[in-house]
Write an enzyme that holds these catalytic residues in place. Structure first.
Site, PDB file in Angstrom:
ATOM      1  N   HIS A  31      -3.285  -4.912   1.704  1.00 14.23           N
ATOM      2  CA  HIS A  31      -2.574  -5.142   2.980  1.00 14.23           C
ATOM      3  C   HIS A  31      -2.512  -6.640   3.287  1.00 14.23           C
ATOM      4  O   HIS A  31      -3.426  -7.165   3.946  1.00 14.23           O
ATOM      5  CB  HIS A  31      -3.334  -4.444   4.118  1.00 14.23           C
ATOM      6  CG  HIS A  31      -3.135  -2.972   4.201  1.00 14.23           C
ATOM      7  ND1 HIS A  31      -2.368  -2.376   5.169  1.00 14.23           N
ATOM      8  CD2 HIS A  31      -3.606  -1.975   3.425  1.00 14.23           C
ATOM      9  CE1 HIS A  31      -2.372  -1.063   5.000  1.00 14.23           C
ATOM     10  NE2 HIS A  31      -3.123  -0.790   3.947  1.00 14.23           N
TER      11      HIS A  31
ATOM     12  N   CYS B 131       0.825  -1.210   0.000  1.00  6.89           N
ATOM     13  CA  CYS B 131       0.000   0.000   0.000  1.00  6.89           C
ATOM     14  C   CYS B 131       0.868   1.274   0.000  1.00  6.89           C
ATOM     15  O   CYS B 131       1.462   1.582  -1.032  1.00  6.89           O
ATOM     16  CB  CYS B 131      -0.991  -0.050   1.159  1.00  6.89           C
ATOM     17  SG  CYS B 131      -2.373   1.044   0.874  1.00  6.89           S
TER      18      CYS B 131
ATOM     19  N   GLU C 155      -0.941  -8.218   5.447  1.00  7.27           N
ATOM     20  CA  GLU C 155      -0.825  -8.505   6.897  1.00  7.27           C
ATOM     21  C   GLU C 155      -2.195  -8.550   7.568  1.00  7.27           C
ATOM     22  O   GLU C 155      -2.299  -8.952   8.717  1.00  7.27           O
ATOM     23  CB  GLU C 155       0.107  -7.483   7.561  1.00  7.27           C
ATOM     24  CG  GLU C 155      -0.491  -6.127   7.915  1.00  7.27           C
ATOM     25  CD  GLU C 155      -0.697  -5.195   6.717  1.00  7.27           C
ATOM     26  OE1 GLU C 155      -0.499  -5.620   5.554  1.00  7.27           O
ATOM     27  OE2 GLU C 155      -1.087  -4.028   6.960  1.00  7.27           O
TER      28      GLU C 155
HETATM   29  N1  GLN Z   1      -3.404   6.561   0.874  1.00 10.02           N
HETATM   30  C1  GLN Z   1      -2.250   6.261   1.648  1.00 10.02           C
HETATM   31  C2  GLN Z   1      -1.041   7.058   1.183  1.00 10.02           C
HETATM   32  O1  GLN Z   1      -1.109   7.786   0.256  1.00 10.02           O
HETATM   33  C3  GLN Z   1      -1.932   4.794   1.613  1.00 10.02           C
HETATM   34  C4  GLN Z   1      -2.991   4.034   2.352  1.00 10.02           C
HETATM   35  C5  GLN Z   1      -2.491   2.796   3.027  1.00 10.02           C
HETATM   36  O2  GLN Z   1      -1.299   2.548   3.126  1.00 10.02           O
HETATM   37  N2  GLN Z   1      -3.419   2.033   3.540  1.00 10.02           N
HETATM   38  O3  GLN Z   1      -0.009   6.950   1.766  1.00 10.02           O
END
Ligand code: GLN
Length: 191
Positions: A171, A78, A173
């Site tokens: 994610h 992410c 995890e």
């Molecule tokens: N939107 C977040 C960012 O720009 C990322 C979201 C996440 O890691 N769950 O860092």
């Protein structure tokens, strides 16, 4: 095997627990010294703009680019995917990507209505579905020719690999399923 989890900010705790379940020593990486002691690195989800700033001020940003070029295995999830990408759209103006995987991403690219959602994913090499948990996930808008797309959702890449760098827009995890971490550790032991 000592695997670092970047712990400057964000969702690092469950990655540490996954590594421990798999019998590996996990190092919470907050300083350059912690980073130097790690054989591989997981960059968790969180807020990529904040993490980007802290990566630079801690000196880990440049050290990570150098170690990656020498084959250090890295898993970015992410916000971690955003940081590792080669180009970020809708990021903060001064947010610099690490450019360690040839993909272009749009921050929060799945739009407001579906800020967070789950989807069963088919991942290359896995026999059964993997539960994908997406939280304000980045959208992969383009992928370079040396990048292997390991999973897609609605025709868009959501898991990619280039050499020793793996990224997911979800994610892993949070899935109660350690297969992605296990596969990453396999890569670490072969590196
Ligand atoms: N939107 C977040 C960012 O720009 C990322 C979201 C996440 O890691 N769950 O860092």
């Amino acid at each position: 095997m000592k695997v670092g989890v970047l712990a400057l900010q964000g969702a690092f705790k469950l990655h540490v627990q996954a590594l421990k379940r798999l019998g590996v020593e996990a190092i919470e990486v907050r300083t350059l010294e912690n980073f130097e002691a790690s054989q591989a690195l997981i960059i968790p989800g969180g807020e990529s703009t904040t993490m980007s700033f802290l990566l630079e001020s801690s000196g880990i940003f440049e050290a990570l680019q150098e170690r990656s070029n020498n084959g250090m295995p890295i898993l970015g999830t992410c916000a971690g995917m955003i940081l590792l990408s080669s180009k970020i759209t809708d990021g903060r103006n001064d947010q610099k990507p690490l450019k360690l995987i040839d993909i272009e991403v749009r921050r929060n690219g799945y739009g407001r209505q579906i800020d967070s959602f789950e989807s069963d994913l088919m991942i290359k090499g896995f026999e059964n579905f993997f539960k994908g948990v997406f939280i304000r996930a980045p959208l992969v808008e383009s992928v370079g020719e040396n990048v292997d797309v390991l999973a897609e959702l609605n025709g868009q890449p959501i898991m990619c690999r280039q050499e020793s760098t793996i990224v997911t827009s979800f994610h892993p995890e949070l899935a109660d399923d350690d297969r992605i971490h296990a596969e990453f550790l396999e890569m670490v032991s072969n590196s």
